[in-house]
Write a protein that holds these residues in place. Structure first.
Motif, PDB file in Angstrom:
ATOM      1  N   HIS A 100       4.136  -2.349   5.395  1.00 24.21           N
ATOM      2  CA  HIS A 100       5.456  -2.593   4.801  1.00 24.21           C
ATOM      3  C   HIS A 100       6.093  -1.283   4.365  1.00 24.21           C
ATOM      4  O   HIS A 100       5.408  -0.322   4.019  1.00 24.21           O
ATOM      5  N   ARG A 101       7.437  -1.259   4.338  1.00 23.26           N
ATOM      6  CA  ARG A 101       8.172  -0.020   4.094  1.00 23.26           C
ATOM      7  C   ARG A 101       7.956   0.573   2.710  1.00 23.26           C
ATOM      8  O   ARG A 101       7.877   1.785   2.572  1.00 23.26           O
ATOM      9  N   LEU A 102       7.845  -0.261   1.677  1.00 22.61           N
ATOM     10  CA  LEU A 102       7.679   0.285   0.335  1.00 22.61           C
ATOM     11  C   LEU A 102       6.420   1.142   0.244  1.00 22.61           C
ATOM     12  O   LEU A 102       6.446   2.244  -0.305  1.00 22.61           O
ATOM     13  N   ALA A 103       5.335   0.657   0.794  1.00 29.39           N
ATOM     14  CA  ALA A 103       4.084   1.434   0.775  1.00 29.39           C
ATOM     15  C   ALA A 103       4.246   2.732   1.553  1.00 29.39           C
ATOM     16  O   ALA A 103       3.790   3.792   1.100  1.00 29.39           O
ATOM     17  N   ALA A 104       4.891   2.688   2.705  1.00 30.22           N
ATOM     18  CA  ALA A 104       5.071   3.901   3.508  1.00 30.22           C
ATOM     19  C   ALA A 104       5.941   4.917   2.777  1.00 30.22           C
ATOM     20  O   ALA A 104       5.629   6.110   2.754  1.00 30.22           O
ATOM     21  N   PHE A 105       7.045   4.460   2.162  1.00 32.50           N
ATOM     22  CA  PHE A 105       7.918   5.368   1.417  1.00 32.50           C
ATOM     23  C   PHE A 105       7.218   5.960   0.202  1.00 32.50           C
ATOM     24  O   PHE A 105       7.270   7.172  -0.037  1.00 32.50           O
ATOM     25  N   GLU A 106       6.574   5.113  -0.598  1.00 38.12           N
ATOM     26  CA  GLU A 106       5.905   5.605  -1.808  1.00 38.12           C
ATOM     27  C   GLU A 106       4.789   6.584  -1.468  1.00 38.12           C
ATOM     28  O   GLU A 106       4.638   7.611  -2.134  1.00 38.12           O
ATOM     29  N   ALA A 107       4.003   6.276  -0.469  1.00 37.03           N
ATOM     30  CA  ALA A 107       2.914   7.173  -0.083  1.00 37.03           C
ATOM     31  C   ALA A 107       3.458   8.510   0.413  1.00 37.03           C
ATOM     32  O   ALA A 107       2.902   9.570   0.092  1.00 37.03           O
ATOM     33  N   ALA A 108       4.546   8.478   1.163  1.00 35.65           N
ATOM     34  CA  ALA A 108       5.144   9.733   1.636  1.00 35.65           C
ATOM     35  C   ALA A 108       5.646  10.562   0.455  1.00 35.65           C
ATOM     36  O   ALA A 108       5.422  11.776   0.404  1.00 35.65           O
ATOM     37  N   GLU A 109       6.303   9.925  -0.505  1.00 36.82           N
ATOM     38  CA  GLU A 109       6.771  10.653  -1.690  1.00 36.82           C
ATOM     39  C   GLU A 109       5.602  11.233  -2.484  1.00 36.82           C
ATOM     40  O   GLU A 109       5.670  12.366  -2.966  1.00 36.82           O
ATOM     41  N   TYR A 110       4.567  10.463  -2.648  1.00 39.22           N
ATOM     42  CA  TYR A 110       3.368  10.915  -3.342  1.00 39.22           C
ATOM     43  C   TYR A 110       2.805  12.168  -2.670  1.00 39.22           C
ATOM     44  O   TYR A 110       2.508  13.167  -3.328  1.00 39.22           O
ATOM     45  N   LEU A 111       2.675  12.123  -1.356  1.00 37.49           N
ATOM     46  CA  LEU A 111       2.155  13.275  -0.616  1.00 37.49           C
ATOM     47  C   LEU A 111       3.071  14.487  -0.741  1.00 37.49           C
ATOM     48  O   LEU A 111       2.602  15.613  -0.942  1.00 37.49           O
ATOM     49  N   MET A 112       4.367  14.277  -0.660  1.00 35.71           N
ATOM     50  CA  MET A 112       5.310  15.387  -0.775  1.00 35.71           C
ATOM     51  C   MET A 112       5.254  16.006  -2.176  1.00 35.71           C
ATOM     52  O   MET A 112       5.271  17.227  -2.324  1.00 35.71           O
ATOM     53  N   ASP A 113       5.199  15.158  -3.202  1.00 36.96           N
ATOM     54  CA  ASP A 113       5.103  15.676  -4.569  1.00 36.96           C
ATOM     55  C   ASP A 113       3.821  16.490  -4.742  1.00 36.96           C
ATOM     56  O   ASP A 113       3.821  17.559  -5.363  1.00 36.96           O
ATOM     57  N   TYR A 114       2.729  15.996  -4.211  1.00 37.54           N
ATOM     58  CA  TYR A 114       1.464  16.719  -4.294  1.00 37.54           C
ATOM     59  C   TYR A 114       1.553  18.055  -3.565  1.00 37.54           C
ATOM     60  O   TYR A 114       1.150  19.093  -4.092  1.00 37.54           O
ATOM     61  N   LEU A 115       2.069  18.043  -2.345  1.00 41.25           N
ATOM     62  CA  LEU A 115       2.162  19.283  -1.565  1.00 41.25           C
ATOM     63  C   LEU A 115       3.014  20.322  -2.286  1.00 41.25           C
ATOM     64  O   LEU A 115       2.695  21.512  -2.268  1.00 41.25           O
TER      65      LEU A 115
END
Length: 147
Positions: A100-115
């Protein structure tokens, strides 16, 4: 999952297509690419990015594995470049796939914030008048608080 820390450029379209090919169970794919941003008013000649080989890949892999667990991702891709990069050059890419899109968006944001805040990279801005290391920003640190 694929983690790549590399000096060479990457093709965003080709990487996104390769990531999407053959995914099973994904209803959403999110991609993000960051580019080297010029200084306000211009003047950036290059961004020099340093890292410790092995340590950087391990740190990014650990956070990607955490994202996979937290959001039940189908797949993850992280590409981050190092070396001397000109303004406008692609610097990194994150792709996530989930049911689902919410999980994909949130995970991408999480990874970007971490990076942006925790991945072991050191960045130096090079101008005609010299070079300065890029300091951590409070806004970037605050972005991690939501996770």
């Amino acid at each position: 999952m694929r983690i790549a820390v590399q000096s060479g450029a990457f093709d965003l379209g080709a990487e996104a297509n390769a990531f999407a090919a053959g995914l099973s169970g994904a209803g959403a794919i999110v991609t993000f690419a960051g580019v080297v941003r010029d200084l306000p008013g211009g003047g950036l000649e290059a961004m020099e990015i340093e890292h410790y080989p092995g340590m950087t890949e391990a740190a990014i892999t650990a956070i990607a594995e955490e994202a996979q667990r937290r959001w039940d991702l189908v797949d993850v891709l992280v590409i981050h470049r190092h070396g001397r990069l000109a303004p406008g050059a692609p610097i990194m890419m994150v792709a996530t796939a989930a049911a689902h899109r919410l999980a994909a968006f949130e995970a991408a944001e999480y990874l970007m914030d971490y990076l942006k805040s925790r991945a072991p990279f050191w960045k130096k801005e090079i101008t005609a008048t010299g070079a300065d290391w890029v300091a951590a920003k409070a806004d970037d640190e605050a972005a991690l608080d939501r996770w």
